[in-house]
Enzyme design. Structure first.
Site, mmCIF file in Angstrom:
data_model
loop_
_atom_site.group_PDB
_atom_site.id
_atom_site.type_symbol
_atom_site.label_atom_id
_atom_site.label_comp_id
_atom_site.label_asym_id
_atom_site.label_seq_id
_atom_site.Cartn_x
_atom_site.Cartn_y
_atom_site.Cartn_z
ATOM 1 N N ASP A 180 0.831 -1.197 0.000
ATOM 2 C CA ASP A 180 0.000 0.000 0.000
ATOM 3 C C ASP A 180 0.870 1.253 0.000
ATOM 4 O O ASP A 180 2.084 1.189 -0.155
ATOM 5 C CB ASP A 180 -0.929 -0.012 1.219
ATOM 6 C CG ASP A 180 -1.819 -1.239 1.243
ATOM 7 O OD1 ASP A 180 -2.273 -1.645 0.159
ATOM 8 O OD2 ASP A 180 -2.048 -1.791 2.338
ATOM 9 N N VAL A 287 -10.336 -11.895 13.513
ATOM 10 C CA VAL A 287 -11.336 -11.593 12.496
ATOM 11 C C VAL A 287 -12.556 -12.476 12.719
ATOM 12 O O VAL A 287 -13.506 -12.108 13.405
ATOM 13 C CB VAL A 287 -10.757 -11.791 11.077
ATOM 14 C CG1 VAL A 287 -11.768 -11.311 10.025
ATOM 15 C CG2 VAL A 287 -9.447 -11.037 10.904
ATOM 16 N N CYS A 516 7.535 -8.651 57.715
ATOM 17 C CA CYS A 516 8.565 -7.642 57.446
ATOM 18 C C CYS A 516 9.783 -8.259 56.763
ATOM 19 O O CYS A 516 10.310 -7.705 55.800
ATOM 20 C CB CYS A 516 8.994 -6.964 58.742
ATOM 21 S SG CYS A 516 7.655 -6.108 59.614
#
Length: 596
Positions: A180, A287, A516
């Site tokens: 493209d 899709v 702790c």
């Protein structure tokens, strides 16, 4: 004439005042002048297109004479919309990327706009409108309908291939293929704020797209599929992983999705197997798994859940990485800087040494700048909260943030008093914590709950396991870090992956400072696993809690007092065994992924 309704968005960043500076760069034709009379922003579109020789404009419908067909579809005031979504792609969630298909074989006789809207309700995060056969007029009309729907969900609409359609609709960007219009031209036409994605299937294509400024890459085709009949190559998970590895530096800010044959049966495996050590996929493009589904909303919701949660086999992979982290701690002897309460300083220092680190116990913030440059980690333990203490914590936190050293926050008793709840807010506003570790009451306080906590102890739980998992996930997602909630079962998350660990022993709840010193242990693992903090937390929890299980079964342990000494011994023994390659202790690991 343009329609009376006015769209409120456009990817066009051009200002009308720019027109004069570039008007001499193309030759006005009668058609262009007539078209320009519609307004300066529409004229900008023509100007940009006309700058390029017609033979380089693809598809042919983008050429100047044909663009006059778009007059009825353009709107008079196409303002740039940024809002909460960054069109540059950096804040876009690519987790579940829908590519539409209008062919009867996939869509059937249903309305595409309705299918897209249903998928959005299910959780689709990006939509690409793709239609290779319809007329330009139909493409623009359908794209405008989709865009009107999609804007309600504040996610981007991208157009496949056709910049002319994207410009006419005023959507957020385009996706272009290798055959493209080139990416640089597309960027010049659409502007810096548009999202531009590029299809790639090779390392060279991916590196070029990154260099030219693609916002994201569509990597594939993953598997062959009827919807992609022009596929040149099928690269699979191995090929995808190679592409990700190759762009881990040059494309570190470029987002990635894979496409081709992705569905509920393979989506988790694809994400897991495609992941490279330094770069993973940001999502999947689907899709037919959504468009062809009988219930697109449910299909999208099911797919998103699979994307967001780790597969069961990922737990095995994580566990296999734990010994390497523990071994690295022993080999590098990293520093653990503890700003902790006086009650547990000696205990925490002993644990740091047993685990393989080097402790330093100082609460004076002025020292932090020098200490932070030694490559270690910082533990801020809120056991004692005073104004001076908060100031020292803030100094140290900012020093480690600047040095890039990991920081762990232990909001001890965070929900017990107004002073402690306020201290949590103050600390969270002053810097970034890589890990926040606390019991149920403390994590609730970090989240913002006003529920009263009794002292610094955990107290009885009021949440179900699912609620605990959801809480740690939500806090981690908000803070963009790892959150660990300790208890009979430990829940931890990085906002995406959530796990539960069922190791440990009841005697840990009978000694002072057990939580702790767990923070000290995790802080050392963070120095050895900076790229995966969740894995570091898992390594620290397993090292500590399995050592506690072993210690509790020793014949010389008669109660809490003797358990403390045995725990320190077994922490050392686990470190030593791991360094020597003896991983028998790992057989007791109880780690499970949680799907939310």
């Amino acid at each position: 004439m343009p329609p009376t309704s006015v769209m409120t968005s456009s990817p066009l960043p051009r200002k009308p005042t720019e027109l004069a500076t570039r008007i001499s760069r193309f030759v006005l034709t009668p058609s262009a002048i007539e078209f320009a009379s519609l307004g300066p922003r529409v004229f900008t579109v023509v100007r940009g297109i006309a700058q390029f020789p017609l033979q380089h404009i693809h598809p042919p419908s983008l050429r100047l004479p044909s663009i006059l067909l778009f007059i009825p579809f353009f709107t008079p005031d196409l303002t740039v919309r940024v809002e909460e979504m960054s069109r540059g792609g950096y804040n876009v969630d690519y987790s579940l990327y829908l590519v539409t298909d209008s062919t009867p074989a996939i869509l059937g006789d249903r309305d595409l706009v309705n299918v897209v809207e249903a998928s959005l309700r299910g959780g689709v995060t990006v939509v690409q409108y793709r239609d290779k056969t319809s007329s330009t007029e139909h493409l623009i009309s359908t794209a405008r309908q989709i865009h009107q729907v999609i804007q309600q969900y504040r996610i981007p609409l991208l157009i496949n291939d056709r910049l002319d359609v994207a410009l006419a609709v005023g959507c957020e960007g385009v996706h272009i293929g290798q055959d493209d219009l080139d990416l640089l031209t597309a960027r010049r036409l659409l502007g810096d704020d548009a999202i531009i994605g590029m299809t790639v299937s090779t390392i060279d294509e991916a590196q070029k797209a990154c260099a030219e400024g693609a916002n994201y890459l569509g990597i594939g085709t993953m598997f062959s599929t009827p919807t992609k009949v022009d596929t040149k190559t099928t690269i699979g998970t191995a090929g995808t992983r190679k592409v990700l590895e190759a762009i881990s530096d040059s494309g570190k800010d470029v987002r990635t999705v894979c496409i081709g044959g992705i569905n509920a049966t393979n989506i988790q495996r694809v994400l897991f197997q495609s992941s490279a050590p330094s770069k993973s996929l940001d999502g999947v493009a689907v899709v037919s798994a959504i468009v062809a589904a009988k219930d697109p909303e449910k299909a999208a919701g099911d797919l998103l859940k699979l994307v967001k949660n780790p597969p069961c086999f990922a737990t095995t992979q994580l566990l296999q990485s734990v010994p390497a982290i523990i071994k690295k701690v022993g080999a590098t002897v990293p520093l653990s800087h503890n700003m902790t309460n006086l009650v547990v300083q000696n205990f925490a220092a002993s644990v740091a040494l047993a685990v393989g680190g080097s402790p330093i116990m100082t609460n004076y913030g002025e020292e932090a700048q020098d200490i932070s440059e030694l490559g270690g980690s910082l533990v801020i333990n809120m056991g004692t909260v005073t104004p001076d203490g908060l100031q020292n914590y803030a100094q140290a936190l900012q020093a480690y943030n600047l040095a890039g050293g990991p920081v762990l926050l232990d909001p001890v008793g965070g929900g017990a008093t107004i002073v402690r709840r306020s201290a949590i807010k103050t600390l969270l506003s002053m810097g970034y914590f890589d890990v926040i570790k606390g019991n149920e009451g403390e994590i609730k306080a970090v989240f913002g709950s006003m529920e009263q906590q009794k002292g610094v102890d955990s107290g009885p739980s009021t949440l179900s396991d699912i609620e605990k998992a959801t809480l740690v996930r939500d806090v981690a997602a908000r803070e963009r870090n790892v959150v660990v909630m300790t208890g009979a079962r430990d829940f931890l998350s990085d906002g995406t992956r959530t796990f539960v660990i069922s190791n440990g022993h009841g005697l840990l709840g009978k000694i002072t400072g057990s939580g702790c010193v767990l923070g000290t242990t995790i802080s050392l693992m963070l120095t050895a696993s900076r790229d995966d903090k969740l894995l570091a937390a898992i390594a620290g929890l397993l090292h500590y809690e399995i050592a506690a299980e072993i210690a509790a079964t020793r014949k010389d342990v008669q109660g809490p007092g003797t358990f403390v000494a045995a725990l320190i011994d077994e922490l050392y023994n686990v470190q030593k065994a791991t360094t020597q390659g003896n991983l028998q202790w790992m057989s007791g690991a109880k780690v499970a992924a949680i799907e939310l």
